[in-house]
Design a protein around this motif. Sequence first.
Motif, short mmCIF file in Angstrom:
data_model
loop_
_atom_site.label_atom_id
_atom_site.label_comp_id
_atom_site.label_asym_id
_atom_site.label_seq_id
_atom_site.Cartn_x
_atom_site.Cartn_y
_atom_site.Cartn_z
N HIS A 1 0.86 -1.20 0.00
CA HIS A 1 0.00 0.00 0.00
C HIS A 1 0.89 1.24 0.00
CE1 HIS A 1 -3.65 -2.23 1.22
NE2 HIS A 1 -2.88 -2.90 2.06
N ASP A 2 0.26 2.41 -0.17
CA ASP A 2 1.00 3.67 0.02
C ASP A 2 0.88 4.05 1.49
OD1 ASP A 2 1.89 4.10 -2.51
OD2 ASP A 2 0.08 5.19 -3.14
N PHE A 3 1.71 3.44 2.33
CA PHE A 3 1.59 3.72 3.76
C PHE A 3 2.12 5.12 4.07
CE2 PHE A 3 1.77 -0.99 3.78
CZ PHE A 3 0.55 -1.21 4.40
N THR A 4 1.41 5.82 4.96
CA THR A 4 1.89 7.14 5.39
C THR A 4 2.80 7.01 6.61
OG1 THR A 4 -0.07 7.38 6.80
CG2 THR A 4 -0.18 8.37 4.59
N ASP A 5 2.54 5.97 7.42
CA ASP A 5 3.27 5.81 8.69
C ASP A 5 3.58 4.34 8.93
OD1 ASP A 5 1.10 8.10 9.05
OD2 ASP A 5 2.75 8.58 10.42
N ILE A 6 4.71 4.11 9.58
CA ILE A 6 5.05 2.74 10.01
C ILE A 6 5.29 2.78 11.52
CG2 ILE A 6 6.84 0.96 9.95
CD1 ILE A 6 7.13 1.46 6.98
N ILE A 7 4.61 1.87 12.21
CA ILE A 7 4.81 1.75 13.66
C ILE A 7 5.61 0.48 13.92
CG2 ILE A 7 3.65 1.38 15.88
CD1 ILE A 7 1.22 2.90 14.71
N ILE A 8 6.66 0.59 14.75
CA ILE A 8 7.46 -0.58 15.10
C ILE A 8 7.32 -0.84 16.60
CG2 ILE A 8 9.75 -1.65 15.02
CD1 ILE A 8 10.53 0.31 12.81
N ALA A 9 6.63 -1.94 16.91
CA ALA A 9 6.48 -2.35 18.32
C ALA A 9 7.05 -3.76 18.45
CB ALA A 9 5.00 -2.30 18.72
N LEU A 10 8.17 -3.99 17.75
CA LEU A 10 8.78 -5.33 17.76
C LEU A 10 9.43 -5.61 19.11
CD1 LEU A 10 10.57 -5.23 14.31
CD2 LEU A 10 8.71 -6.81 14.95
N GLY A 11 9.44 -6.86 19.49
CA GLY A 11 10.11 -7.24 20.73
C GLY A 11 10.34 -8.73 20.74
N SER A 12 10.85 -9.19 21.87
CA SER A 12 11.13 -10.61 22.01
C SER A 12 10.73 -11.03 23.42
CB SER A 12 12.62 -10.84 21.81
OG SER A 12 12.96 -12.11 22.25
N ARG A 13 10.07 -12.19 23.52
CA ARG A 13 9.70 -12.65 24.86
C ARG A 13 10.87 -13.38 25.52
NH1 ARG A 13 4.85 -13.47 21.46
NH2 ARG A 13 3.85 -11.46 21.79
N ASP A 14 11.94 -13.55 24.74
CA ASP A 14 13.15 -14.18 25.25
C ASP A 14 13.88 -13.13 26.10
OD1 ASP A 14 15.62 -15.18 25.63
OD2 ASP A 14 16.18 -15.27 23.51
N LEU A 15 14.05 -13.43 27.39
CA LEU A 15 14.65 -12.43 28.29
C LEU A 15 16.07 -12.05 27.88
CD1 LEU A 15 13.59 -12.94 31.99
CD2 LEU A 15 13.15 -11.02 30.45
N LYS A 16 16.71 -12.96 27.11
CA LYS A 16 18.07 -12.63 26.66
C LYS A 16 18.02 -11.50 25.63
CE LYS A 16 20.02 -17.14 27.54
NZ LYS A 16 19.67 -18.45 26.98
N GLY A 17 16.81 -11.22 25.13
CA GLY A 17 16.66 -10.02 24.31
C GLY A 17 16.70 -10.24 22.82
N GLY A 18 17.69 -11.01 22.34
CA GLY A 18 17.82 -11.23 20.91
C GLY A 18 18.16 -9.95 20.18
#
Length: 210
Positions: free
Chosen positions: A66-83
């Motif tokens: 699509h022609d996105f106007t905005d990108i939201i990044i809420a990426l994470g990891s449930r691995d406590l080591k973080g990755g």
Amino acid sequence: MNRNILLFGATGNTGVEICKELNTLNIQHSAFVRKGSESKVNTNLTEIISGDVLQKKDVENGILTHDFTDIIIALGSRDLKGGNIRSLGTKNIVDTLKSNSLKCKIHIISAHGIGNSWNNLKWYEKLISKLFIGKTMKDHELQELTIKQNLSSFHIIRPVALKNGEATEKIYSCSKGSLPNGSIIRADVAKFLVKSMIEDTSGISSICNS
Ligand SMILES: NC(=O)c1ccc[n+]([C@@H]2O[C@H](COP(=O)([O-])OP(=O)(O)OC[C@H]3O[C@@H](n4cnc5c(N)ncnc54)[C@H](OP(=O)(O)O)[C@@H]3O)[C@@H](O)[C@H]2O)c1
């Protein structure tokens, strides 16, 4: 302005709250979701785009749908080591924007304590961060650097410790300085992010519940 948003991390604890808020405000959006996680998206308006953020081709295909106007990044990891999902995923997104000369604005969920906000942590918060979430902090540092070094238009949101629960709408934000509270409800993070997007806020905001 008519917005069309692509959300990475839409199936995470904060991501589902962001989807809910976009849905409530009737803002058009799509969720970039890994295979097997689709059922975690449960809002009417959300269009699902399948992919793995670590696969550059998937990211490019998703962003170009699509022609996105905005990108939201809420990426994470449930691995406590973080990755390294936050930094590598963000790099794939930023590389795609640059190689296709796209001007979408990026909004990311980082963490209080990253960059210059490290100096605003109390001594015991620094200790806990170093002992338990050092790798996660490093991943967010790299993620923020990728954004700051490559894009001119972004909003980096740095929440303190996240909690689940009903939104309070009592949110304190600042671009520098210390915060009066050590936690924030994820639904309030979602409300803050979406409101800031509508108001076209840029730069860096540390946030907590007031
Ligand atoms: N916990 C805290 O107190 C705290 C405080 C400040 C900041 N933060 C930061 O806030 C952010 C959001 O936290 P959260 O608890 O909402 O995260 P979360 O529940 O762990 O959600 C992570 C999201 O990333 C997605 N994801 C992971 N790997 C992926 C991949 N390869 N391809 C596509 N999507 C992938 C997950 O998808 P799946 O559903 O498929 O797994 C999920 O949607 C994190 O960056 C965290 O470091 C957390």
